[in-house]
Design a protein around this motif. Structure first.
Motif, PDB file in Angstrom:
ATOM      1  N   CYS A 101      -8.488   0.245  -0.012  1.00 14.95           N
ATOM      2  CA  CYS A 101      -7.712   1.336  -0.609  1.00 14.95           C
ATOM      3  C   CYS A 101      -7.448   0.994  -2.068  1.00 14.95           C
ATOM      4  CB  CYS A 101      -6.424   1.585   0.170  1.00 14.95           C
ATOM      5  SG  CYS A 101      -5.077   0.472  -0.258  1.00 14.95           S
ATOM      6  N   LYS A 102      -6.889   1.953  -2.783  1.00 12.50           N
ATOM      7  CA  LYS A 102      -6.687   1.780  -4.237  1.00 12.50           C
ATOM      8  C   LYS A 102      -5.758   0.604  -4.569  1.00 12.50           C
ATOM      9  CE  LYS A 102      -2.824   5.093  -4.499  1.00 12.50           C
ATOM     10  NZ  LYS A 102      -1.822   4.118  -4.095  1.00 12.50           N
ATOM     11  N   ASP A 103      -4.916   0.207  -3.606  1.00  9.81           N
ATOM     12  CA  ASP A 103      -3.896  -0.820  -3.892  1.00  9.81           C
ATOM     13  C   ASP A 103      -4.367  -2.243  -3.602  1.00  9.81           C
ATOM     14  OD1 ASP A 103      -1.866   1.262  -4.327  1.00  9.81           O
ATOM     15  OD2 ASP A 103      -2.049   1.560  -2.145  1.00  9.81           O
ATOM     16  N   CYS A 153       0.845  -1.194   0.000  1.00 12.71           N
ATOM     17  CA  CYS A 153       0.000   0.000   0.000  1.00 12.71           C
ATOM     18  C   CYS A 153       0.878   1.240   0.000  1.00 12.71           C
ATOM     19  CB  CYS A 153      -0.917  -0.018   1.228  1.00 12.71           C
ATOM     20  SG  CYS A 153      -1.767   1.544   1.501  1.00 12.71           S
ATOM     21  N   THR A 154       0.645   2.112  -0.967  1.00  9.37           N
ATOM     22  CA  THR A 154       1.432   3.350  -1.056  1.00  9.37           C
ATOM     23  C   THR A 154       0.589   4.576  -0.717  1.00  9.37           C
ATOM     24  OG1 THR A 154       0.955   3.475  -3.419  1.00  9.37           O
ATOM     25  CG2 THR A 154       3.005   2.390  -2.784  1.00  9.37           C
ATOM     26  N   CYS A 155      -0.620   4.340  -0.187  1.00 10.40           N
ATOM     27  CA  CYS A 155      -1.469   5.466   0.221  1.00 10.40           C
ATOM     28  C   CYS A 155      -0.823   6.160   1.425  1.00 10.40           C
ATOM     29  CB  CYS A 155      -2.849   4.983   0.667  1.00 10.40           C
ATOM     30  SG  CYS A 155      -3.702   4.003  -0.558  1.00 10.40           S
TER      31      CYS A 155
HETATM   32 ZN   LIG Z   1      -3.277   1.823  -0.378  1.00 19.64          ZN
END
Ligand SMILES: [Zn+2]
Length: 549
Positions: free
Chosen positions: A208-210, A191-193
């Motif tokens: 989340c987007k990942d 996760c890079t959020c």
């Molecule tokens: Zn994420």
């Protein structure tokens, strides 16, 4: 001659247990039971046993005690073990067990750690198998390099039999391989959020987007975390669980994060560090743990770790979650202790104001005290409060039979006893072990007594100076009042001329100073200062550490 050493050991232990005198009959019985070969020729066996028993009985009680306690500690422990409470059996035991204790190396062990150490050790002793010491050093910012040797030393002192030491910083490659395997199977993602956003979404049960990135993307990002392309704080690796799990911290939990710090043991070799729940699950599996004892505070972690077991199809160990123990008034917080040591407030980890195992040892607590206390308190799930009174009473029972008695007079005042004849005082070193010997002094009309005792003597009151004589206060003076015993007199301690300056350091940081009688010179170990308490002579003649009342 063959068997002589065995017979001598049996005779010495027998003498040790019977106030310094071995009993021929019972030694003979034990020898015959333990050494079947000797049964073939009972007559010469009896001759040999009788000769060795005489030899042992010619030794002083002190010599016997020293020999047995230094050479045969394991046999006396076995013989003396009084198990008032027995720990419950573990479930699902078939054959040897594999258990572990897993401290982090932020300092030496403190009394709070001794529970898990001893309970695990007891079970491995009961069932056989392995007791692994796993040093969990996956937080480079919370490591004291000395802890790597202090922890095993503390365990050895406690009599905990560690069969294997595993250090997590040796196992990063394994953790990475397991992470990659889980990514390949879609159970982990990178996760890079921003962390806040990730947290917020978790609380709202929103992915989340990942979360649904394909394995290739996750593996690539994970490699970039490892090789330094991605910086600290910019990515974490997450175990996919259940976003609707009632406990938000079990929902998609972080398994790896980047820490740019020098690790005291492996230096800068790694920058991606596993979180405790991940490394613990992987290690519990690969080390073959059958049973895990842990505090109730670990229930959430156990929940998190189940996912790793389930995704891999691994068999879970049996988990036991015992209640938490509070230790009122005992300093246990490692970071605070360390801060105090660095600032010079404390002398070191064994400073008797601290709750470390080494501080308790310095004060004269015995390893068996810890063992008995934790066996008695058991594996219960309810929370409890540590009772220093019970702990002290166990220790007292263990140390009392060999604690020499000495007279210590706090804040002494010299007292001249009018009309006192010269008296040869002969006081036993132990009230129920006359064989330890005596303290003998020629008293010529002058002694020291504690200023507090002196102030409390009222006009005309008859007072007994312990094992010496009676005195009475008359005006400003003290007069001799014979040696005839009467009922109900107050007894006070005294020190003869020639006593030396002496201090007792106490765990609250205070110090009592006064005089101690000459016979204590050279004594080491635990003594009872009469009418004062038990102390440990660990650092010379001039001071001792307070053990307990
Ligand atoms: Zn994420």
């Amino acid at each position: 001659m063959m068997y002589e050493d065995d017979i001598r050991r049996i005779a010495l232990i027998n003498a040790y247990q019977h106030e310094g005198k071995a009993d021929l009959k019972s030694v003979m019985g034990k020898v015959m039971a333990e050494i079947p070969d000797l049964r073939r020729d009972p007559r010469s066996a009896r001759e040999m046993v009788s000769r060795i028993v005489d030899e042992v009985n010619s030794m002083s009680a002190y010599e016997i005690r020293e020999t047995v306690e230094t050479r045969y500690t394991s046999s006396i422990r076995k013989e003396k073990k009084v198990e008032e409470h027995r720990l419950p059996d573990l479930e699902g035991v078939n054959g040897p067990v594999v258990m572990r204790m897993a401290p982090s190396p932020s300092g030496p062990l403190h009394i709070g750690h001794t529970r898990m150490a001893i309970l695990n050790d007891e079970y491995v002793k009961r069932y056989g198998g392995e007791l692994i010491l796993r040093i969990e050093d996956t937080n480079p910012k919370n490591i004291d390099p000395d802890a790597y040797h202090m922890i095993p030393e503390d365990l050895e002192w406690l009599g905990v039999n560690v069969t294997k030491i595993v250090i997590q910083s040796d196992r990063f490659d394994l953790y990475y391989a397991e992470a990659k395997k889980l990514m390949e199977n879609g159970h982990m993602y990178v996760c890079t959020c921003p962390r806040e956003e990730f947290k917020k979404r978790k609380l709202e049960s929103i992915p989340c987007k990942d979360r649904d990135n394909p394995p290739e993307t996750n593996l690539e990002l994970f490699d970039k975390m490892i090789d330094g392309t991605i910086k600290e704080g910019d990515a974490v690796a997450v175990v996919k669980t259940d976003l609707k799990h009632p406990n938000p911290s079990v929902r998609d939990w972080i398994a790896f994060r980047i820490i740019e710090a020098r690790h005291p043991r492996v230096d800068d070799k790694y920058r991606v560090y596993p979180m405790m729940s991940f490394s613990v699950a992987v290690d519990d599996h690969y080390l073959g743990l059958t049973h895990v004892l842990r505090g109730k505070d670990q229930l959430t972690n156990t929940d998190k770790q189940r996912y790793i077991f389930d995704y891999n199809g691994w068999k879970k160990p049996y988990y036991y979650h015992y209640g938490m123990i509070k230790f009122p008034g005992i300093k246990l917080k490692t970071s605070l202790m360390k801060k105090g040591i660095l600032s010079g407030q404390y002398e070191g980890w064994s400073d008797i104001r601290l709750g470390t195992v080494r501080a308790f040892a310095k004060r004269g607590y015995r390893p068996e005290t810890f063992r008995r206390y934790w066996i008695n308190s058991g594996l219960r799930e309810i929370d409890a409060i540590f009772s220093i009174e019970i702990f002290d009473s166990i220790n007292r029972e263990i140390v009392d039979p060999r604690a020499y008695r000495f007279s210590f007079v706090k804040d002494p005042v010299p007292v001249r006893i009018e009309g006192m004849p010269n008296i040869s005082a002969k006081l036993p070193l132990h009230p129920t072990h006359p064989e330890y010997g005596f303290r003998e002094y020629e008293v010529k009309g002058s002694v020291y007594i504690a200023s507090r005792d002196f102030a409390a003597i009222s006009e005309g009151e008859r007072i007994r100076l312990k094992d010496l004589c009676y005195i009475r206060k008359k005006g400003n003076g003290i007069i001799y009042d014979g040696v005839e015993m009467t009922e109900k007199t107050k007894i006070i301690n005294w020190c003869p001329e020639g006593s030396r300056d002496f201090s007792v350091l106490k765990p609250d940081g205070s110090k009592d100073s006064g005089l101690i009688e000459p016979k204590s010179s050279g004594y080491r170990g635990i003594a009872q200062l009469e009418r004062y308490g038990y102390v440990n002579f660990a650092d010379g003649d001039d001071l001792a550490y307070f053990t307990h009342p």
